[in-house]
Design an enzyme around this catalytic site. Structure first.
Site, mmCIF file in Angstrom:
data_model
loop_
_atom_site.group_PDB
_atom_site.id
_atom_site.type_symbol
_atom_site.label_atom_id
_atom_site.label_comp_id
_atom_site.label_asym_id
_atom_site.label_seq_id
_atom_site.Cartn_x
_atom_site.Cartn_y
_atom_site.Cartn_z
ATOM 1 N N PHE A 19 -9.471 -9.942 -0.050
ATOM 2 C CA PHE A 19 -9.068 -11.212 -0.642
ATOM 3 C C PHE A 19 -9.748 -11.369 -1.998
ATOM 4 O O PHE A 19 -10.917 -11.016 -2.176
ATOM 5 C CB PHE A 19 -9.470 -12.389 0.251
ATOM 6 C CG PHE A 19 -8.627 -12.555 1.493
ATOM 7 C CD1 PHE A 19 -7.480 -11.817 1.695
ATOM 8 C CD2 PHE A 19 -8.992 -13.483 2.459
ATOM 9 C CE1 PHE A 19 -6.713 -11.977 2.838
ATOM 10 C CE2 PHE A 19 -8.225 -13.666 3.606
ATOM 11 C CZ PHE A 19 -7.086 -12.911 3.800
ATOM 12 N N GLU A 69 0.830 -1.205 0.000
ATOM 13 C CA GLU A 69 0.000 0.000 0.000
ATOM 14 C C GLU A 69 0.866 1.257 0.000
ATOM 15 O O GLU A 69 0.514 2.254 -0.647
ATOM 16 C CB GLU A 69 -0.958 0.006 1.190
ATOM 17 C CG GLU A 69 -1.981 1.128 1.100
ATOM 18 C CD GLU A 69 -3.131 0.986 2.090
ATOM 19 O OE1 GLU A 69 -4.113 1.743 1.953
ATOM 20 O OE2 GLU A 69 -3.049 0.124 2.994
#
Length: 417
Positions: free
Chosen positions: A403, A316
């Site tokens: 996910f 990130e």
């Protein structure tokens, strides 16, 4: 086609660090950890013995014992946070066109506790299928918006978004798009999750996703810290009332902020791991900026996904540096999961509320539990470690990744007439 403007007119929250929006916000800016040893089941044989549980929630007192037994906790949480948001928005549905008010809700898993209880009870029997008649309607992920619409008589669009930990960001984006296209006047939107049970903790332990810092649960969620070892499971709900601006003004609503954009992308890489270069995360932030008609230089604060996992946090940060360039050094970023834990399908809504309140109050909630710098991260990035920071926040962005490689990012700005 000219899009209609969309504003936030009500908030509701049930979280591990506060059962109302004011309690939640007060805990956020004071750096309160919601992590503690699990009380809802026996954890003696589990690798992880702690989580961020909701505290002091009385389902029987809120719903009545008979009705509470018909609802999985994730639905109970949804109804509770929504009641606060409806009151906060000053809604009187008898005076509104309920055919143009919808509910779009996010949940990554849905009724896991119900599924667990029913299957365990069946396995203990002689093979005779003695299932509770409420088994299926308690369990299915779409039932939360169904119950919200039933309670308030809302007949507009009604469905659930399921994209793992991006679910409630996706619900916000869907509601936003319906509103700006003029397909509805208002949405109750957000998300809820209730996975702190034997199946939830055991399942995430099996895939080595959870922190096992049993010696110090309160500091276990350590986003961007060198010694982070996994996420801390959380539970709860967040509700946001999104409303078309003209409709809000006509009824004299208070306005927290304006929602101005949302982006979606896929990593197309792995069923659980993020792309190692943060490609999907960078793409989704850029998509949200483009949707909002903004440039990277317009953003003041990013509430990051920041789960405290060894492989998730670096990707990130790479994505933020790619998406924002040099401006990455001028924004504040923080992970409120350091305090709430990871609420999975509810994370996006709860963190959007944090972002909206950061705009309203010009305060950046911190990333707590930082002890050791990770040399992999550029020290010029402001992670808002350990202490809330005051700064003018005109535009805030909030990320959610799930996910399956699902990514969703939303943007809010200070409301101006």
């Amino acid at each position: 086609m000219e899009f209609k403007r969309v504003v936030v007119t009500g908030l509701g929250a049930l979280t591990p660090i506060g059962n109302t929006v004011p309690e939640y916000w007060n805990s956020l800016i004071n750096g309160v950890s919601g992590a503690a040893f699990i009380k809802s089941f026996d954890v003696e044989k589990f690798k992880t013995k702690f989580a961020c549980e909701v505290k002091g929630f009385d389902a029987d007192g809120f719903l009545g014992r008979k009705d509470a037994r018909k609802l999985d906790p994730f639905v109970q949480y949804a109804l509770f946070s929504t009641e606060e948001a409806v009151k906060d928005a000053g809604l009187d549905f008898e005076k509104l066109d309920t055919s143009r008010i919808g509910v779009i809700w996010g949940s990554g898993i849905g009724g896991l506790k119900t599924f667990l209880d029913e299957v365990v009870n069946f396995a203990k029997g002689d093979g005779t299928p003695k299932f509770n008649p409420f088994f299926i309607p308690k369990m299915i992920a779409d039932i939360a918006p169904g119950h919200i619409s039933i309670k308030y008589g809302l007949r507009g669009p009604n469905f659930t978004t399921v994209s793992a930990c991006a679910s409630s960001n996706n619900s916000l984006i869907d509601a936003f798009n319906y509103l700006r296209l003029g397909k509805a006047n208002m949405f109750i939107t957000g998300g809820s999750e209730a996975i702190i049970n034997e199946a939830g903790i055991g399942g995430f332990n099996a895939m080595h996703a959870l922190s096992t810092r049993n010696d110090d649960p309160a500091t276990a969620s350590r986003p961007f810290d060198l010694d982070r070892d996994g996420f801390v499971a959380g539970e709860g709900a967040g509700t946001i009332i999104l409303e078309e601006l003209g409709h809000a003004i006509k009824r004299g609503a208070k306005i927290y902020a304006e929602m101005v954009g949302g982006g979606m992308s896929a990593d197309a890489y792995h069923m659980t791991a993020p792309h190692p270069d943060g490609l999907g995360a960078s793409l989704v932030m850029k998509a949200a900026l483009e949707d909002a008609g903004l440039t990277p230089a317009d953003i003041d604060y990013v509430n990051v996904h920041g789960t405290s996992t060894p492989i998730g946090d670096p990707q990130e940060v790479k994505a933020i540096q790619d998406a924002f360039g040099e401006h990455a050094y001028r924004i504040n970023i923080s992970s409120t999961k350091s305090m709430t834990g990871h609420l999975l399908g509810a994370a996006g809504a709860v963190e959007a509320i944090a972002s909206i309140l950061a705009l309203k109050n010009d305060i950046i909630p911190p990333t707590i539990n930082h002890f050791t710098d990770d040399p992999a991260f550029d020290p010029k990035i402001n992670f808002t470690f350990n202490t809330a920071q005051k700064r003018v926040v005109n535009i805030a962005q909030s990320n959610g990744f799930g996910f399956g490689g699902h990514n969703a990012s939303v943007i809010f700005k200070k409301y101006q007439q």
